[in-house]
Write a protein that holds these residues in place. Structure first.
Motif, PDB file in Angstrom:
ATOM      1  N   ASN A 163      86.117  77.598  73.114  1.00  0.00           N
ATOM      2  CA  ASN A 163      86.994  78.580  72.493  1.00  0.00           C
ATOM      3  C   ASN A 163      88.456  78.142  72.663  1.00  0.00           C
ATOM      4  O   ASN A 163      88.763  77.169  73.366  1.00  0.00           O
ATOM      5  CB  ASN A 163      86.737  79.981  73.034  1.00  0.00           C
ATOM      6  N   LEU A 164      89.336  78.886  72.022  1.00  0.00           N
ATOM      7  CA  LEU A 164      90.755  78.509  71.988  1.00  0.00           C
ATOM      8  C   LEU A 164      91.633  79.497  72.747  1.00  0.00           C
ATOM      9  O   LEU A 164      92.850  79.543  72.530  1.00  0.00           O
ATOM     10  CB  LEU A 164      91.221  78.420  70.529  1.00  0.00           C
ATOM     11  N   VAL A 165      91.020  80.266  73.643  1.00  0.00           N
ATOM     12  CA  VAL A 165      91.764  81.307  74.350  1.00  0.00           C
ATOM     13  C   VAL A 165      92.974  80.727  75.072  1.00  0.00           C
ATOM     14  O   VAL A 165      94.074  81.310  75.044  1.00  0.00           O
ATOM     15  CB  VAL A 165      90.833  82.052  75.328  1.00  0.00           C
ATOM     16  N   ASP A 166      92.806  79.562  75.702  1.00  0.00           N
ATOM     17  CA  ASP A 166      93.919  78.987  76.459  1.00  0.00           C
ATOM     18  C   ASP A 166      95.024  78.447  75.565  1.00  0.00           C
ATOM     19  O   ASP A 166      96.149  78.208  76.020  1.00  0.00           O
ATOM     20  CB  ASP A 166      93.411  77.872  77.386  1.00  0.00           C
ATOM     21  N   GLN A 167      94.727  78.282  74.261  1.00  0.00           N
ATOM     22  CA  GLN A 167      95.732  77.758  73.342  1.00  0.00           C
ATOM     23  C   GLN A 167      96.490  78.860  72.600  1.00  0.00           C
ATOM     24  O   GLN A 167      97.568  78.615  72.053  1.00  0.00           O
ATOM     25  CB  GLN A 167      95.070  76.826  72.320  1.00  0.00           C
ATOM     26  N   LEU A 168      95.953  80.056  72.574  1.00  0.00           N
ATOM     27  CA  LEU A 168      96.570  81.128  71.797  1.00  0.00           C
ATOM     28  C   LEU A 168      98.026  81.407  72.168  1.00  0.00           C
ATOM     29  O   LEU A 168      98.814  81.775  71.283  1.00  0.00           O
ATOM     30  CB  LEU A 168      95.733  82.401  71.912  1.00  0.00           C
ATOM     31  N   PRO A 169      98.437  81.253  73.435  1.00  0.00           N
ATOM     32  CA  PRO A 169      99.861  81.459  73.733  1.00  0.00           C
ATOM     33  C   PRO A 169     100.789  80.511  72.973  1.00  0.00           C
ATOM     34  O   PRO A 169     101.992  80.781  72.854  1.00  0.00           O
ATOM     35  CB  PRO A 169      99.949  81.220  75.249  1.00  0.00           C
ATOM     36  N   HIS A 170     100.228  79.411  72.448  1.00  0.00           N
ATOM     37  CA  HIS A 170     101.045  78.413  71.754  1.00  0.00           C
ATOM     38  C   HIS A 170     101.004  78.577  70.231  1.00  0.00           C
ATOM     39  O   HIS A 170     101.539  77.716  69.515  1.00  0.00           O
ATOM     40  CB  HIS A 170     100.567  77.014  72.133  1.00  0.00           C
ATOM     41  N   LEU A 171     100.384  79.643  69.741  1.00  0.00           N
ATOM     42  CA  LEU A 171     100.303  79.863  68.289  1.00  0.00           C
ATOM     43  C   LEU A 171     101.704  79.868  67.687  1.00  0.00           C
ATOM     44  O   LEU A 171     102.563  80.642  68.104  1.00  0.00           O
ATOM     45  CB  LEU A 171      99.587  81.180  68.003  1.00  0.00           C
ATOM     46  N   ARG A 172     101.924  79.016  66.700  1.00  0.00           N
ATOM     47  CA  ARG A 172     103.272  78.780  66.171  1.00  0.00           C
ATOM     48  C   ARG A 172     103.573  79.534  64.888  1.00  0.00           C
ATOM     49  O   ARG A 172     104.732  79.532  64.442  1.00  0.00           O
ATOM     50  CB  ARG A 172     103.461  77.290  65.895  1.00  0.00           C
ATOM     51  N   ALA A 173     102.569  80.124  64.267  1.00  0.00           N
ATOM     52  CA  ALA A 173     102.767  80.677  62.926  1.00  0.00           C
ATOM     53  C   ALA A 173     102.074  82.022  62.798  1.00  0.00           C
ATOM     54  O   ALA A 173     101.091  82.293  63.501  1.00  0.00           O
ATOM     55  CB  ALA A 173     102.210  79.704  61.878  1.00  0.00           C
ATOM     56  N   PRO A 174     102.539  82.880  61.903  1.00  0.00           N
ATOM     57  CA  PRO A 174     101.808  84.115  61.610  1.00  0.00           C
ATOM     58  C   PRO A 174     100.393  83.787  61.156  1.00  0.00           C
ATOM     59  O   PRO A 174     100.158  82.808  60.442  1.00  0.00           O
ATOM     60  CB  PRO A 174     102.626  84.750  60.480  1.00  0.00           C
ATOM     61  N   LEU A 175      99.438  84.624  61.579  1.00  0.00           N
ATOM     62  CA  LEU A 175      98.020  84.385  61.295  1.00  0.00           C
ATOM     63  C   LEU A 175      97.445  85.529  60.476  1.00  0.00           C
ATOM     64  O   LEU A 175      97.571  86.696  60.849  1.00  0.00           O
ATOM     65  CB  LEU A 175      97.246  84.253  62.602  1.00  0.00           C
ATOM     66  N   LEU A 176      96.798  85.170  59.374  1.00  0.00           N
ATOM     67  CA  LEU A 176      96.009  86.110  58.578  1.00  0.00           C
ATOM     68  C   LEU A 176      94.545  85.824  58.854  1.00  0.00           C
ATOM     69  O   LEU A 176      94.098  84.680  58.738  1.00  0.00           O
ATOM     70  CB  LEU A 176      96.308  85.932  57.084  1.00  0.00           C
ATOM     71  N   GLY A 177      93.791  86.849  59.244  1.00  0.00           N
ATOM     72  CA  GLY A 177      92.364  86.688  59.491  1.00  0.00           C
ATOM     73  C   GLY A 177      91.548  87.520  58.526  1.00  0.00           C
ATOM     74  O   GLY A 177      91.854  88.687  58.286  1.00  0.00           O
ATOM     75  N   LEU A 178      90.504  86.916  57.966  1.00  0.00           N
ATOM     76  CA  LEU A 178      89.629  87.575  56.994  1.00  0.00           C
ATOM     77  C   LEU A 178      88.195  87.448  57.493  1.00  0.00           C
ATOM     78  O   LEU A 178      87.688  86.331  57.660  1.00  0.00           O
ATOM     79  CB  LEU A 178      89.787  86.922  55.615  1.00  0.00           C
ATOM     80  N   PHE A 179      87.540  88.600  57.727  1.00  0.00           N
ATOM     81  CA  PHE A 179      86.260  88.615  58.411  1.00  0.00           C
ATOM     82  C   PHE A 179      85.277  89.582  57.756  1.00  0.00           C
ATOM     83  O   PHE A 179      85.687  90.624  57.236  1.00  0.00           O
ATOM     84  CB  PHE A 179      86.448  89.029  59.878  1.00  0.00           C
ATOM     85  N   GLY A 180      83.989  89.233  57.815  1.00  0.00           N
ATOM     86  CA  GLY A 180      82.934  90.121  57.347  1.00  0.00           C
ATOM     87  C   GLY A 180      82.361  90.913  58.506  1.00  0.00           C
ATOM     88  O   GLY A 180      82.058  90.349  59.565  1.00  0.00           O
ATOM     89  N   ASN A 181      82.189  92.203  58.316  1.00  0.00           N
ATOM     90  CA  ASN A 181      81.679  93.050  59.401  1.00  0.00           C
ATOM     91  C   ASN A 181      80.203  92.814  59.700  1.00  0.00           C
ATOM     92  O   ASN A 181      79.704  93.283  60.731  1.00  0.00           O
ATOM     93  CB  ASN A 181      81.929  94.527  59.079  1.00  0.00           C
ATOM     94  N   ASP A 182      79.487  92.125  58.814  1.00  0.00           N
ATOM     95  CA  ASP A 182      78.085  91.793  59.073  1.00  0.00           C
ATOM     96  C   ASP A 182      77.919  90.412  59.699  1.00  0.00           C
ATOM     97  O   ASP A 182      76.795  89.975  59.941  1.00  0.00           O
ATOM     98  CB  ASP A 182      77.268  91.858  57.775  1.00  0.00           C
ATOM     99  N   ASP A 183      79.029  89.724  59.948  1.00  0.00           N
ATOM    100  CA  ASP A 183      78.979  88.387  60.541  1.00  0.00           C
ATOM    101  C   ASP A 183      78.653  88.500  62.029  1.00  0.00           C
ATOM    102  O   ASP A 183      79.012  89.480  62.682  1.00  0.00           O
ATOM    103  CB  ASP A 183      80.340  87.707  60.355  1.00  0.00           C
ATOM    104  N   GLN A 184      77.985  87.506  62.558  1.00  0.00           N
ATOM    105  CA  GLN A 184      77.740  87.436  63.997  1.00  0.00           C
ATOM    106  C   GLN A 184      78.548  86.328  64.674  1.00  0.00           C
ATOM    107  O   GLN A 184      78.713  86.333  65.884  1.00  0.00           O
ATOM    108  CB  GLN A 184      76.244  87.213  64.255  1.00  0.00           C
TER     109      GLN A 184
END
Length: 247
Positions: A163-184
């Protein structure tokens, strides 16, 4: 925005200066504009991905997709190249960062560039989009149902990813996330966790979630395609990039 564009296969400088294949689409005209790096999904550098690249050109952006499997299977059919890459555990994160960095640099070198570049990815490319946005100078990022940005891959998972949890503090740009509620993968709980972590870190982001949609709901050539979710998703992408890249 227009319907006249050019598209071609080119070579760019990727990770470690390696020459790799990439697909480039550009709208007609000399107006300054943003660029978009498209990260292909796990099935590879295929026709569906190239259609997405051309769609961004139609929207008014210079767009490019690096072939992430070029080193593993140069010139191979997309299915064969994807199988080869999967058998090797996928693409190393460091290589992905270098290839996306090379693609972004190529876009900024074009005489039409306004200096701004976004990145977008689907499936495994969604996770890789977040990875790139933590390590590459980009202005906007779009994660389309990327798994294992948070959470832990199950034992026996074919890709060698964390996973990328340790990298998230370094996120450099605004993030748009698009997800399906039936996804696992990612599950709604994983999306919740990512939302919470980004909020705690003060990272600008917006998530949109769709009922009756699972993984790969953008894929028009697969049974998972969901027209309402995909159409709204494209509207969100269009507005997001217009805000952050100009358009």
């Amino acid at each position: 925005m227009g319907d006249t564009l050019t598209a071609e296969t080119i070579r760019i400088s990727g990770d470690n200066g390696d020459e790799i294949e990439a697909y480039l689409a550009r709208p007609d005209g000399s107006a300054a504009r943003g660029g978009v790096v498209v990260i292909h999904h796990l099935p590879g550098y295929d026709r569906a991905t190239k259609e997405i690249v051309r769609r961004f050109a139609e929207l008014g952006y210079d767009a490019i997709c690096p072939n992430l499997y070029w080193r593993q299977a140069p010139g191979a059919a997309p299915d064969d190249a994807a199988a080869t890459a999967r058998a090797q555990g996928g693409i190393p994160d460091s290589q992905l960062v270098g290839d996306v960095g090379g693609a972004a640099a190529y876009l900024r070198s074009l005489d039409t560039s306004n200096g701004k570049v976004g990145v977008i990815g689907y499936c495994s490319g969604g996770r890789q989009t977040v990875l790139a946005a933590c390590n590459v100078d980009v202005d906007a990022a779009v994660d389309c149902y990327g798994a294992y940005v948070v959470g832990t891959p199950p034992e026996g998972f074919p890709l060698k990813v964390t996973n990328l949890v340790d990298q998230l503090p370094h996120l450099r740009a605004p993030l748009l996330g698009l997800f399906g509620n039936d996804d696992q993968h990612p599950s709604p709980a994983h999306v919740d966790e990512l939302d919470e972590r980004l909020t705690e870190l003060g990272k600008p982001h917006e998530f949109h979630r769709y009922d009756n949609a699972g993984h790969a709901f953008f894929s028009t050539d697969r049974p998972s395609y969901r027209v309402e979710a995909a159409n709204d998703g494209w509207e969100q992408i269009t507005d997001f990039y217009a805000t952050h890249l100009g358009g």
